[in-house]
Every structure is written in C-alpha cells, then in structure tokens.
Design a protein around this motif. Structure first.
Motif, PDB file in Angstrom:
ATOM      1  N   MET A 188       7.267 -30.886 -23.300  1.00  0.00           N
ATOM      2  CA  MET A 188       6.709 -29.740 -24.007  1.00  0.00           C
ATOM      3  C   MET A 188       5.219 -29.623 -23.737  1.00  0.00           C
ATOM      4  SD  MET A 188       7.342 -27.112 -25.797  1.00  0.00           S
ATOM      5  CE  MET A 188       9.016 -27.414 -26.333  1.00  0.00           C
ATOM      6  N   PHE A 213       0.947 -29.619 -27.974  1.00  0.00           N
ATOM      7  CA  PHE A 213       0.859 -30.324 -29.257  1.00  0.00           C
ATOM      8  C   PHE A 213      -0.572 -30.265 -29.779  1.00  0.00           C
ATOM      9  CE2 PHE A 213       0.177 -34.196 -31.754  1.00  0.00           C
ATOM     10  CZ  PHE A 213       1.221 -34.104 -32.671  1.00  0.00           C
ATOM     11  N   SER A 218      -1.642 -27.021 -31.483  1.00  0.00           N
ATOM     12  CA  SER A 218      -1.225 -26.841 -32.872  1.00  0.00           C
ATOM     13  C   SER A 218      -2.208 -27.485 -33.852  1.00  0.00           C
ATOM     14  CB  SER A 218       0.180 -27.429 -33.086  1.00  0.00           C
ATOM     15  OG  SER A 218       0.160 -28.838 -32.936  1.00  0.00           O
ATOM     16  N   LYS A 245       3.671 -24.954 -32.891  1.00  0.00           N
ATOM     17  CA  LYS A 245       4.366 -25.714 -33.937  1.00  0.00           C
ATOM     18  C   LYS A 245       5.859 -25.425 -33.924  1.00  0.00           C
ATOM     19  CE  LYS A 245       0.340 -25.880 -37.004  1.00  0.00           C
ATOM     20  NZ  LYS A 245      -0.256 -25.364 -38.249  1.00  0.00           N
ATOM     21  N   TYR A 305       7.558 -27.034 -30.912  1.00  0.00           N
ATOM     22  CA  TYR A 305       7.742 -28.468 -31.101  1.00  0.00           C
ATOM     23  C   TYR A 305       8.820 -28.775 -32.140  1.00  0.00           C
ATOM     24  CZ  TYR A 305       4.881 -31.405 -28.176  1.00  0.00           C
ATOM     25  OH  TYR A 305       4.411 -32.116 -27.106  1.00  0.00           O
ATOM     26  N   TYR A 365      11.968 -28.480 -30.306  1.00  0.00           N
ATOM     27  CA  TYR A 365      11.996 -29.650 -29.424  1.00  0.00           C
ATOM     28  C   TYR A 365      12.499 -30.886 -30.175  1.00  0.00           C
ATOM     29  CZ  TYR A 365      10.027 -32.242 -25.372  1.00  0.00           C
ATOM     30  OH  TYR A 365       9.833 -33.003 -24.242  1.00  0.00           O
ATOM     31  N   THR A 418      11.250 -27.116 -20.457  1.00  0.00           N
ATOM     32  CA  THR A 418      10.568 -28.353 -20.086  1.00  0.00           C
ATOM     33  C   THR A 418      10.773 -28.675 -18.607  1.00  0.00           C
ATOM     34  OG1 THR A 418      12.491 -29.668 -20.744  1.00  0.00           O
ATOM     35  CG2 THR A 418      10.810 -29.291 -22.414  1.00  0.00           C
TER      36      THR A 418
END
Length: 481
Positions: free
Chosen positions: A137, A142, A145, A179, A182, A185, A343
C-alpha cells in the motif's frame, strides 16, 4: 524547495519503519534466534535519526510538487538502506545482497539472492515479508494519513507515490482516502490470514504468506515457495492475489453499493478478461502438452496466472518447463501487471486501455484529420496531458528495457534470461525464466548488477518519472514547483 519540511517528513517515515520492525524484534527475543542484535541496532538508529528531525524548525508547511518528488524518492531509498541493516548485522550479508533483498521486499518484487531461506531466523523471514506489506500500500500513503495532525498537506506525496496514472481518491481529502485504503488493506489481510490458517497453514507461515499475497510481493518462508501446500491453499491464495491486483477503490465502491461504478469500470472489465482468458488458454495448453488431469492444469494455470499478473511471484510449479505458448502468456502478463490503485506492479491495465484507445484515435484521424476526437475512460474525457503522459510512460519503459537488456547480456547470460530479468525487475514480479526462473535466483550476479537491479525495482515501483526526475537538472525541479 522546502528542505526542512522534507527532512521532518522523512524522519517521521524512519520512525514508522522502526515501529514496523518491533514484531520481528519481539520474535527474535522470544525465540532467541540470534537476530535481536541487528534489529535493536537498527531500531535505535532509526529512532535517533527520526527524533533528531523533530527539532528542525520549518517556516511553512506546504509541499510543492518538487518536494513530493524528493520525499518519495529519498524515503524509499532511506527505508531500504536502513531495512537492510538487520541482514548485514545478523547474517553477515554484503551490502549489495542485503540492499537487493530489502528493495525487493519494499517494492513488492519478491526476487531474492537467498538460496536457503528456511535456514534463516524466523524474525528475519518475518521482516522480509513485513516489507512487502509496508511497500504494497506504500509506507508513504500511511504517512499521508498522519500528516494532517502535523498541519501538513500530503497530496504531493500521495500523487507521486501511488501507482498508476489515475489516483484512486475515494474521499474528500487525501488523508481520509489514505485511511480508508489502509482499512480495506487491513480487512483483506485479516481475512486471508484466517482462511490460510483454517486451510492448514501454521500461524507463522500464514502470516508470512498473507503479507506476501496482500502486498503482492512473493517472499515465502519455504525454499520451494507454495509447491508443497494443498490445493485449497493454492486456490485461496489465487483468489486473493486476483483481488489484490484490483483497484482498491473498487472495494470501497462495493461497500458503498455503487454498483454502476463497478460495472462500467473499463479497467476492471479488461483485467477480468485478461485473467480468465489467460487461465483458460494456459489450462488448455498444459492439458494438451503433458497434463493428464484437466483439474490439475486448471489449478496450476490459475495460480501462476494470478501470481504473475498480480506481480506477486509465488510459485506452485516450475513454469519454466511449461510449453512455450504458456510461457509466452506469462511473459506478456509480466509486462501488463494488474490495475492502478492496487498493490501490484507492471504497466497497469488502465494504461493498456488508454493506449488501445489512442491507437484507435490515430487510425480515425487518418480518415478524419480535422476531427476532434477526445479519449474517454469510464464515461469521463481524459485530458490530453494525461494521455500524453501515458504514451510517454510507454516510451520510457521501452527505452529503459532495451538499454537494460543489453547491459545484462554483458554478464554472459542468454537473451531470454536477460529479457525476463529486466521485465521482472521493472514490473516488480520476482521470478523470470531460464537463469532467473522459478527454481533459481539472482545470487549469481555480481554486486554491480545486484545494485542495478535494485535501481530497476525502484524505477518500476515508483513508475520511472519520480526517480528519473532526480537525475535531471535542478532547473526542472524549479519548474515543477
């Protein structure tokens, strides 16, 4: 260029990397496998460097396009260098080998220089697979976020780091999009882990293979990858590799019951056609050329098609000994890859859709030279800038591929090995054919070529322009601010 803010964000990324190393450190300490020293050493360095950047004062917290480009490139190189330290400290691997292995992990390529992974400490095996999950990802997605809490907008980072020409923004803000992506994910990760465990994998192997599948990486805890596992496990992994090769925004649309968006998605339609068409053709080819059971040919074709197309690179059979037609299809899938916003690596199906439409438009222009012929995708007209960017992407892919194949042939390996090694690096697949086939690895190449392959993996994961722009003149960086 906002140098101070760039340093602060990279420092934050290094701290996040240290956090992701903690599970491996805990396993190393619990099992006493002798690899705790490398993790402790690396985590301390990461935290010290990361915390040092917290004291840097910035005049403003806005990021220009050039800032995003530098952050993404330097961050990927930095996490790969630091991520390689445990291998260097605990396994006495050279820098070239360690860097290659961890770049392969973070870029979700899955190529390796390790011949006997089962002899490695479980903590290091886990860390290799964790790099897949982080890189799948994107560690920067990350980070995006978290940036609003620091008063920083992360659009330029998200734009440069996310794969594909069209970014899958599913919310009003980039941070909220990150967010939600994820969250999807994590849900897929948990679901696959449970299914693999129920199907008969032990907990550790379930975690390792889950991280590899969801990140479309391919690192396994077994020397023979998936070849020794049962048929249910093979099909479970096949389904999830197919799912993880799809645009993750599709799952958000499914959650929101936006079925029209899903049905009319042209990339998704072509992706499904390519996958199922390839499975059918290879199944038929295998059955006609040696397989006595049509179910076995279907099972092996399904796994290897979803593995190569999703650029996961897991292996259930030695496809290098398959008929030439089946290998040809896998070779084509190696280039195409899967969907944007997934991904997976490769050229991306969406670019193939736009390329085909561009060719059709040029043919029509021969007959109607003055006609205005815009290109649309999913009912929306694409800007000429985006279309030209996609055409430019194909151009630079071909140039890098041709140059790199010529360079690899200087090692003395055959042309098939050279072509497939470059293709698998640029598309972040993992195994190739012949000298770099599913039963071989990249250990025989010297340090220069291992570092060059690492460069190709980064080029493929960041889709060329992000990395190559750093080698251009400073004037260019000023122009894109």
């Amino acid at each position: 260029m906002n140098h101070y803010l760039i340093a602060k964000i990279i420092g934050l990324i290094l701290i996040i990397e240290a956090v992701f190393m903690l599970p491996s450190l805990i396993i190393a300490l619990y099992m006493g496998d002798g690899s705790a020293r490398g993790f402790i050493f690396t985590i301390i360095i990461l935290i010290l460097v990361g915390l040092a950047t917290r004291f840097i004062k910035t005049k403003h917290k806005n990021l220009a396009p050039a800032d995003g480009l530098v952050i993404v490139s330097y961050a990927w190189i930095s996490v790969s260098i630091f991520g390689a330290l445990p291998l260097m400290v605990d396994m006495n691997m050279s820098f070239a080998d360690s860097f290659f292995e961890i770049v392969s992990g973070f870029t979700t390529t899955g190529a390796t220089v390790i011949s006997n992974i089962e002899s490695f400490p479980k903590s290091l095996i886990l860390w290799r697979s964790v790099t897949h999950w982080i890189g799948g990802m994107g560690i920067l997605v990350f980070t995006v976020s978290l940036l609003p809490k620091l008063g920083i907008r992360g659009f330029q980072i998200f734009k440069k780091e996310s794969p594909g020409p069209v970014k899958g923004k599913i919310d009003s803000t980039i941070a909220d999009t990150a967010k939600k992506l994820y969250l999807i994910y994590i849900v897929i990760t948990f679901a696959l882990f449970v299914l693999l465990f129920v199907a008969g994998m032990n907990p550790f192997d379930s975690i390792v293979h889950t991280l590899g599948v969801v990140g479309t990486g391919g690192f396994s805890s077994k020397n023979d990858s998936i070849t020794s596992y049962s048929t249910p496990i093979v099909f479970i992994m096949s389904v999830f590799m197919f799912l993880c090769g799809n645009n993750f925004s599709i799952y958000y649309s499914l959650y929101k019951k936006r079925f029209k968006e899903i049905i009319t998605n042209e990339e998704l339609r072509l992706y499904i056609i390519l996958i199922f068409g390839a499975i059918f053709l290879i199944s038929l080819d295998l059955y006609k050329n040696g397989y006595s059971n049509p179910f076995d040919s279907f099972r092996d074709a399904t796994f290897q098609v979803t593995s190569i197309a999703s650029t996961s690179g897991f292996v259930s059979k030695d496809f290098d000994i398959w008929p030439s037609f089946s290998k040809y299809i896998l070779f084509v899938l190696m280039f195409i890859g899967s969907c944007a916003g997934s991904t997976a690596g490769g050229l991306k199906v969406i670019r193939i859709v736009v390329l085909v439409k561009s060719i059709k438009r040029e043919i029509r222009r021969v007959v109607h030279p003055r006609a205005v012929l815009p290109i649309s995708l999913n009912g929306r007209i694409l800007s000429e800038e985006l279309v030209q960017g996609i055409n430019g992407f194909f151009g630079i892919y071909v140039m890098v591929f041709v140059f790199s194949v010529g360079l690899i042939t200087l090692t003395g390996v055959d042309l098939v090995s050279s072509m497939s090694s470059v293709a698998t690096m640029l598309s972040n697949v993992g195994p190739g054919f012949a000298a770099v086939g599913p039963t071989r690895n990249f250990a025989d190449f010297n340090n220069f070529y291992k570092l060059y392959f690492s460069f190709l993996m980064l080029l493929g994961r960041l889709e060329f322009f992000t990395i190559l722009a750093l080698f251009s003149r400073k004037k260019y960086l000023k122009e894109i601010k």
